[in-house]
Design a protein around this motif. Structure first.
Motif, PDB file in Angstrom:
ATOM      1  N   ASP A 327       4.430   7.553  -2.977  1.00 53.58           N
ATOM      2  CA  ASP A 327       3.243   6.839  -3.481  1.00 53.58           C
ATOM      3  C   ASP A 327       3.551   5.358  -3.704  1.00 53.58           C
ATOM      4  N   LYS A 328       4.727   5.082  -4.271  1.00 57.05           N
ATOM      5  CA  LYS A 328       5.110   3.684  -4.509  1.00 57.05           C
ATOM      6  C   LYS A 328       5.336   2.940  -3.199  1.00 57.05           C
ATOM      7  N   PHE A 329       5.837   3.649  -2.210  1.00 55.20           N
ATOM      8  CA  PHE A 329       6.073   3.065  -0.890  1.00 55.20           C
ATOM      9  C   PHE A 329       4.743   2.618  -0.261  1.00 55.20           C
ATOM     10  N   ILE A 330       3.719   3.426  -0.426  1.00 56.35           N
ATOM     11  CA  ILE A 330       2.390   3.078   0.089  1.00 56.35           C
ATOM     12  C   ILE A 330       1.855   1.839  -0.615  1.00 56.35           C
ATOM     13  N   LYS A 331       1.966   1.815  -1.944  1.00 58.14           N
ATOM     14  CA  LYS A 331       1.445   0.680  -2.720  1.00 58.14           C
ATOM     15  C   LYS A 331       2.202  -0.606  -2.411  1.00 58.14           C
ATOM     16  N   ALA A 332       3.483  -0.481  -2.068  1.00 53.80           N
ATOM     17  CA  ALA A 332       4.295  -1.669  -1.750  1.00 53.80           C
ATOM     18  C   ALA A 332       4.121  -2.106  -0.295  1.00 53.80           C
ATOM     19  N   GLU A 333       3.198  -1.466   0.423  1.00 54.25           N
ATOM     20  CA  GLU A 333       2.914  -1.778   1.826  1.00 54.25           C
ATOM     21  C   GLU A 333       4.143  -1.559   2.720  1.00 54.25           C
ATOM     22  N   GLY A 334       4.874  -0.491   2.376  1.00 57.75           N
ATOM     23  CA  GLY A 334       6.060  -0.158   3.154  1.00 57.75           C
ATOM     24  C   GLY A 334       5.732   0.314   4.562  1.00 57.75           C
ATOM     25  N   VAL A 335       4.638   1.071   4.726  1.00 58.73           N
ATOM     26  CA  VAL A 335       4.250   1.559   6.057  1.00 58.73           C
ATOM     27  C   VAL A 335       3.967   0.379   6.981  1.00 58.73           C
ATOM     28  N   GLU A 336       3.236  -0.606   6.463  1.00 57.29           N
ATOM     29  CA  GLU A 336       2.900  -1.775   7.276  1.00 57.29           C
ATOM     30  C   GLU A 336       4.155  -2.531   7.717  1.00 57.29           C
ATOM     31  N   LEU A 337       5.118  -2.671   6.809  1.00 54.35           N
ATOM     32  CA  LEU A 337       6.350  -3.381   7.155  1.00 54.35           C
ATOM     33  C   LEU A 337       7.116  -2.637   8.243  1.00 54.35           C
TER      34      LEU A 337
END
Length: 562
Positions: A327-337
């Motif tokens: 969940d935190k990975f999604i909020k930190a825009e990890g997928v986009e990176l």
């Protein structure tokens, strides 16, 4: 006066002794040289019985006059000597606080006494005596000594004393391990690791000697983790050390200590779910993502920096095993990176692919799968699916098989987790593009991995027979299954699950196409059906998420068998 100059300082009498010693050594060296020359000139001459007896007698005499090994009495003498010098130094510092020249000699002697203690590392079976003598408390006081050279000497000593390799090489290995265990417990009892961190924070890593001392301090942590399985949990509970490691991996300029900090951080996070949860509650994933973002458009410079980058990717993969971190990975825009890294086609894309395989997995991966498709990740992942960049993989040190499995994991996760039917259709439509080229490639992968899985199955039977393994029938079958999973069966299961989903989603034409490719190689859909049946049979998790997968697999078996 600098401490290095102080260490080199010697009274006149000592200088004269050194000069005399040097002259004697020169004379001895000359004699050895003459003897060597005489030996070389006469090296072809055979050794007779008389000369052999003379040599053996000389060796026996040398052994008889040799100094006794390091024992408890010798240890006590060294410890007593150190404590006397520490006390003397403290007295002089208190008496002459503003006159360093008055206590400089005592500081040199104390430094030398610490160096002499290095011999203790060769006898870890005596660590219990070291603990009984409360020497660790003495070393603790020296870690906070005003003279950082003394503190750095103690760090070097601790690093050597905790070296697991030395302990394992000892003849009395069990006693040595018990001694090391007692020593580590004493370290915890006197809170040595907190003081060690304070010392590290005092050092200036711009100075070579200080940087080396920090490296040795990190070595102490690694040594302790290797000798005691619970140490990593203990270290994670020590918030200041973890915060320091996170801070230490952030600088842009690469150095050995940044690499070492990333290694320790990766070890901590891969150790246990509890460690990951503690980290997630205290630290932010943003820091790791910001560090990795530097490699979006450039490759690491050299193998050490590449290893540092891979350690950070490893940290993310470990964290993404926890749902709250997903969940935190999604909020930190990890997928986009990660998707940006895939498109840039630099070294980092392989690590990004590995991270995405974790981010999209499990029930917690549902949001990541949705974002993956919405942010146009299908184009990048299917391009890699159709054409493996072998030269780039080899250059980056990646394994081709692991690369394929990560791609398959992402695609399987997408079709398992996407709940929006429109998004699922976008994934399935990729298999029908370019005259079903991707479906054909999936069939070729099935043939390749099915052959590999069959060969591994035979190897497993031979291994178990050679090992003489005797287990209950059910346990034996589980053992065989696990070994086959490691040997490629897991990848085959993902390939066949994808094939079943594509056939089910695209209709009869896709089924006929897939069957045709298999038939050209003498295979059939029956091999896919068997793989899916075995997969479903071995899902024994009671969770709704896994039972849904089992039902889906059984449905595919039924449809493919029609």
């Amino acid at each position: 006066m600098e401490f290095d100059d102080i260490l080199k300082y010697k009274p006149k009498a000592a200088q004269e002794d050194d000069e005399a010693g040097a002259a004697a050594e020169d004379d001895s060296a000359a004699k050895r040289k003459r003897a060597d020359e005489e030996y070389v000139e006469d090296e072809d001459r055979p050794i007779d019985e008389e000369e052999r007896d003379r040599i053996l007698a000389m060796l026996a005499k040398e052994e008889a006059t040799a100094e006794p090994g390091f024992d408890v009495a010798a240890l006590r003498r060294l410890v007593l000597s150190l404590e006397k010098k520490v006390s003397r130094n403290q007295e002089l510092r208190i008496k002459f606080p503003k006159e360093p020249i008055k206590f400089v000699d005592s500081e040199i002697e104390m430094h030398q006494a610490v160096q002499e203690l290095h011999v203790v590392a060769t006898a870890p079976q005596l660590y219990s005596e070291l603990v009984r003598l409360q020497t660790v408390k003495t070393l603790l006081s020296l870690l906070i000594h005003e003279n950082t050279d003394v503190a750095m000497a103690v760090i070097g000593l601790l690093n050597e004393m905790t070296d697991v390799d030395i302990v394992e090489e000892e003849d009395e290995a069990e006693e040595a391990q018990r001694g090391l265990a007692l020593l580590l417990q004493e370290f915890k009892d006197v809170d040595l690791f907190s003081v060690l961190l304070q010392t590290v924070q005092r050092l200036d890593e711009k100075q070579k000697e200080d940087a080396e001392a920090v490296h040795k301090a990190l070595g102490v942590l690694e040594n302790c983790s290797e000798s005691e399985p619970t140490f990593l949990a203990f270290l994670m509970a020590h918030a200041p050390w973890v915060a320091w490691l996170v801070q230490r991996v952030q600088p842009r300029t690469h150095d050995d200590n940044r690499l070492y900090a990333s290694e320790l951080l990766a070890m901590l996070l891969s150790h246990s779910s509890e460690n990951r949860q503690v980290f997630a509650a205290r630290e932010s994933l943003d820091t790791l993502l910001q560090c990795l973002a530097r490699y979006k458009k450039r490759d690491p410079e050299g193998s050490d920096e590449a290893e540092y980058m891979e350690n950070l990717f490893g940290c993310l993969c470990s964290l993404l095993m926890e749902r709250e971190c997903q969940d935190k990975f999604i909020k930190a825009e990890g997928v986009e990176l990660m998707l940006l890294m895939l498109r840039e086609q630099k070294h980092a894309r392989f690590g990004a692919l590995r991270v995405l395989s974790f981010a999209t997995g499990g029930e917690g991966g549902v949001p990541a799968c949705k974002l993956f498709v919405e942010r146009l990740g299908l184009r990048s992942v299917f391009a890699l699916f159709m054409k493996t960049p072998r030269s780039a993989l080899k250059k980056s040190g990646y394994n081709e098989r692991e690369f394929e499995e990560q791609l398959l994991t992402i695609l399987t996760n997408l079709l398992r987790n996407l709940q929006d039917e429109a998004l699922r259709k976008r994934v399935l439509a990729k298999f029908s593009e370019a005259d079903c080229a991707k479906l054909d490639h999936l069939a070729e992968l099935h043939l390749q991995y099915y052959k590999r899985a069959e060969a591994r199955s035979q190897q497993v039977d031979e291994e178990i027979a050679a090992e003489g393994l005797e287990l209950e029938p059910e346990l034996m079958e589980n053992e065989r299954y696990l070994r086959r999973m490691e040997g490629g069966l897991h990848a085959l299961q993902m390939i066949d699950t994808l094939a079943a989903e594509a056939i089910f989603g695209l209709g009869d034409a896709a089924k006929e196409r897939f069957e045709k490719v298999l038939a050209l190689k003498g295979s059939s859909l029956e091999t896919v059906v068997r793989t899916l049946q075995e997969h479903a049979r071995n899902i024994d998790s009671p969770t709704h998420y896994d039972m849904r997968l089992k039902d889906r697999l059984l449905l595919h078996v039924q449809l493919l068998s029609m």
